[in-house]
Enzyme design. Structure first.
Site, PDB file in Angstrom:
ATOM      1  N   CYS A  99     -16.446   2.013   0.760  1.00 23.29           N
ATOM      2  CA  CYS A  99     -15.431   1.435   1.542  1.00 23.29           C
ATOM      3  C   CYS A  99     -14.837   0.738   2.642  1.00 23.29           C
ATOM      4  O   CYS A  99     -13.846   0.366   3.201  1.00 23.29           O
ATOM      5  CB  CYS A  99     -13.922   1.532   0.369  1.00 23.29           C
ATOM      6  SG  CYS A  99     -13.055   3.000   0.065  1.00 23.29           S
ATOM      7  N   ARG A 109       0.274  -1.427   0.275  1.00 22.98           N
ATOM      8  CA  ARG A 109      -0.086   0.438  -0.286  1.00 22.98           C
ATOM      9  C   ARG A 109       0.833   1.389  -0.096  1.00 22.98           C
ATOM     10  O   ARG A 109       1.482   1.088   0.844  1.00 22.98           O
ATOM     11  CB  ARG A 109      -0.764  -0.020   0.928  1.00 22.98           C
ATOM     12  CG  ARG A 109      -1.712   1.100   1.290  1.00 22.98           C
ATOM     13  CD  ARG A 109      -3.260   1.810   2.368  1.00 22.98           C
ATOM     14  NE  ARG A 109      -3.796   1.270   2.084  1.00 22.98           N
ATOM     15  CZ  ARG A 109      -4.835   0.151   2.400  1.00 22.98           C
ATOM     16  NH1 ARG A 109      -4.950   1.380   3.482  1.00 22.98           N
ATOM     17  NH2 ARG A 109      -6.318   0.068   2.187  1.00 22.98           N
ATOM     18  N   ARG A 111     -13.942  -8.212   1.800  1.00 21.34           N
ATOM     19  CA  ARG A 111     -11.929  -7.951   1.581  1.00 21.34           C
ATOM     20  C   ARG A 111     -11.690  -9.392   2.019  1.00 21.34           C
ATOM     21  O   ARG A 111     -11.251  -9.867   1.252  1.00 21.34           O
ATOM     22  CB  ARG A 111     -12.406  -6.891   2.366  1.00 21.34           C
ATOM     23  CG  ARG A 111     -12.197  -5.487   1.886  1.00 21.34           C
ATOM     24  CD  ARG A 111     -11.993  -5.201   0.900  1.00 21.34           C
ATOM     25  NE  ARG A 111     -10.571  -5.027   0.508  1.00 21.34           N
ATOM     26  CZ  ARG A 111      -9.630  -3.981   1.339  1.00 21.34           C
ATOM     27  NH1 ARG A 111     -10.582  -3.066   1.801  1.00 21.34           N
ATOM     28  NH2 ARG A 111      -8.370  -4.347   0.988  1.00 21.34           N
ATOM     29  N   HIS A 113      -7.703   0.845  -6.400  1.00 16.44           N
ATOM     30  CA  HIS A 113      -7.409   0.282  -5.145  1.00 16.44           C
ATOM     31  C   HIS A 113      -8.503  -1.620  -5.781  1.00 16.44           C
ATOM     32  O   HIS A 113      -9.936  -1.550  -5.460  1.00 16.44           O
ATOM     33  CB  HIS A 113      -8.455   0.726  -4.209  1.00 16.44           C
ATOM     34  CG  HIS A 113      -8.607   0.371  -2.957  1.00 16.44           C
ATOM     35  ND1 HIS A 113      -7.847  -0.324  -2.436  1.00 16.44           N
ATOM     36  CD2 HIS A 113      -9.546   0.365  -1.178  1.00 16.44           C
ATOM     37  CE1 HIS A 113      -7.864  -0.822  -1.339  1.00 16.44           C
ATOM     38  NE2 HIS A 113      -8.337  -0.698  -0.467  1.00 16.44           N
ATOM     39  N   GLN A 148     -10.224  -3.833  -2.904  1.00 14.33           N
ATOM     40  CA  GLN A 148     -11.827  -3.558  -2.579  1.00 14.33           C
ATOM     41  C   GLN A 148     -12.492  -4.175  -3.685  1.00 14.33           C
ATOM     42  O   GLN A 148     -13.635  -3.888  -3.388  1.00 14.33           O
ATOM     43  CB  GLN A 148     -11.130  -2.321  -2.320  1.00 14.33           C
ATOM     44  CG  GLN A 148     -12.599  -0.871  -2.169  1.00 14.33           C
ATOM     45  CD  GLN A 148     -13.752  -1.254  -0.512  1.00 14.33           C
ATOM     46  OE1 GLN A 148     -12.849  -1.719   0.119  1.00 14.33           O
ATOM     47  NE2 GLN A 148     -14.753  -2.413  -0.321  1.00 14.33           N
ATOM     48  N   ASP A 196     -17.174   7.288  -1.628  1.00 11.83           N
ATOM     49  CA  ASP A 196     -16.127   6.744  -0.947  1.00 11.83           C
ATOM     50  C   ASP A 196     -15.308   8.928  -0.139  1.00 11.83           C
ATOM     51  O   ASP A 196     -16.579   9.521  -0.480  1.00 11.83           O
ATOM     52  CB  ASP A 196     -15.120   6.782  -1.549  1.00 11.83           C
ATOM     53  CG  ASP A 196     -13.523   6.727  -1.243  1.00 11.83           C
ATOM     54  OD1 ASP A 196     -14.003   6.388   0.339  1.00 11.83           O
ATOM     55  OD2 ASP A 196     -12.732   6.968  -1.897  1.00 11.83           O
TER      56      ASP A 196
HETATM   57  N1   CP Z   1     -11.383   0.276   2.594  1.00 10.26           N
HETATM   58  C1   CP Z   1     -10.023  -0.189   3.099  1.00 10.26           C
HETATM   59  O1   CP Z   1      -9.258  -0.192   2.178  1.00 10.26           O
HETATM   60  O2   CP Z   1     -10.307   0.133   4.048  1.00 10.26           O
HETATM   61  P1   CP Z   1      -8.548   0.694   5.312  1.00 10.26           P
HETATM   62  O3   CP Z   1      -7.878   1.466   4.334  1.00 10.26           O
HETATM   63  O4   CP Z   1      -8.967   0.459   6.172  1.00 10.26           O
HETATM   64  O5   CP Z   1      -7.955  -0.893   4.484  1.00 10.26           O
HETATM   65  N1  NVA Z   2     -10.049   6.552  -1.548  1.00 10.56           N
HETATM   66  C1  NVA Z   2      -9.766   6.438  -0.103  1.00 10.56           C
HETATM   67  C2  NVA Z   2      -9.944   4.966  -0.026  1.00 10.56           C
HETATM   68  C3  NVA Z   2      -9.472   4.321   1.511  1.00 10.56           C
HETATM   69  C4  NVA Z   2      -9.344   3.255   1.608  1.00 10.56           C
HETATM   70  C5  NVA Z   2      -7.891   6.886   0.211  1.00 10.56           C
HETATM   71  O1  NVA Z   2      -7.150   6.502  -0.796  1.00 10.56           O
HETATM   72  O2  NVA Z   2      -8.042   7.319   0.989  1.00 10.56           O
END
Ligand code: CP
Ligand code: NVA
Length: 328
Positions: free
Chosen positions: A284, A122, A312, A149, A152, A244
């Protein structure tokens, strides 16, 4: 064809289905069969888990998990999933690795590939995941970048399939900031034949390149992508309404400006009333109640956000099993 069947004793259908990719960086790189295989495997693993079946597909395998951003769902579901498949996950905070002191991604990938069976990451820039995957000899999975993502959205597709019994011809409306999740929805809906409408304000629209990347899939599956600035128009008769956060990780400095620009894009009961009567609400998570969604919607009857979060786990177990089982 007949000869091959006699020799192996298997038909094409009964042979083990495989993903066409070594790594999962974006849904755009998968084909429609890959997506179906991930969802089918996830459904099977979910049913097995419900029956209390012990899985051993990844016994003795180790997953390295590099996190350069915060996470609750992704981190915990990957770690729990790895354990439930018989393996373990090593959580590696980016700043604690030599990566945080300037070691190259390519050297990190080459070293980790000697120790582990797979790597998830990540991070911010998508090119970092691409660079890591290029140098790694083991599968790499994108656990979120600023661009995409995929894990997700694969879980979202499973949630939609479970709820409606199909994906083809469903109508999904996404309202709000066009971000990494939106982009993955563009790819995922095109692969599975879901009609997608996106409502975003000026300056927060989805990029042309993502639309172009999904065009041939959309033509094949015969469903449209509609872009508008009007949330009411996007959600009209939708089977599912998705939003989101307005401020994604890394955009904290733009907080005030984003909240101002997006305030008319909140999902509330009035907006949900424009969707189909049986419409569901998706997010999400993490969510900001009172910003992109009201409390009554996210905690109301139409909301499936915790099913989404649970999925997930099942989807990532499927991805891990499919990518890591046959590896070292
Ligand atoms: N939706 C999602 O990816 O959540 P986190 O940021 O908690 O991993
Ligand atoms: N769009 C958000 C998703 C978090 C799971 C971010 O990137 O912070």
């Amino acid at each position: 064809m007949k000869k091959a069947k006699a020799k192996t004793g298997t038909t094409k259908k009964s042979r083990t289905r495989k993903l066409s990719v070594k790594s999962l960086l974006t849904i755009a790189q998968l084909n429609a069969q890959d997506v179906e295989l991930i969802l089918d495997t996830a459904g099977q693993l979910k049913a097995n888990a419900r029956r209390g079946k012990t899985e051993t597909a990844l016994r003795g395998k180790v997953l390295a998990a590099i996190f350069e951003k915060s996470s609750t769902r992704t981190r915990v579901s990957f770690e729990a999933g790895m354990y439930q498949l018989g393996g373990i996950m090593l959580y590696l905070a980016g700043r604690d690795l030599q990566l945080g002191r300037g070691e190259s991604l390519s050297d990190t990938a080459r070293v980790l590939s000697r120790y582990v069976s797979g790597i998830i990451i990540r991070t911010d820039a998508h090119r970092k995941v691409v660079e890591l995957a290029k140098a790694a000899t083991v599968p790499v999975i994108n656990a979120l970048t600023d661009y995409a993502h995929p894990c997700q959205v694969l879980a979202d597709l499973l949630t939609l399939r479970e709820r409606f019994g199909k994906l083809k011809r469903l109508r999904l409306a996404y309202v709000g900031d066009s971000n990494n999740v939106t982009r993955s929805l563009v790819f995922g809906t095109a692969k599975t034949g879901i009609e997608l409408a996106i409502a975003s304000p000026l300056g927060f629209e989805i990029d042309k390149h993502a639309i172009e990347l999904s065009e041939s899939d959309r033509r094949k599956s015969g469903v449209g992508l509609y872009l508008t600035m009007d949330p009411m128009q996007a959600v009209a008769n939708a089977d599912a309404v998705y939003t989101d956060v307005w401020v994604s990780m890394g955009q904290e400095k733009e907080h005030a400006q984003r909240i101002r620009a997006l305030k008319k894009y909140q999902i509330n009961e009035k907006l949900m009333a424009r969707a189909a009567p049986r419409a569901i609400f998706l997010h999400c998570l993490p969510a900001h109640r009172g910003q992109e969604v009201t409390e009554d919607v996210i905690d109301g009857k139409q909301s499936v956000v915790f099913e989404q979060a649970e999925n997930r786990l099942h989807v990532q177990k499927a991805i891990l099993k499919l990518l890591l089982e046959k590896g070292k």
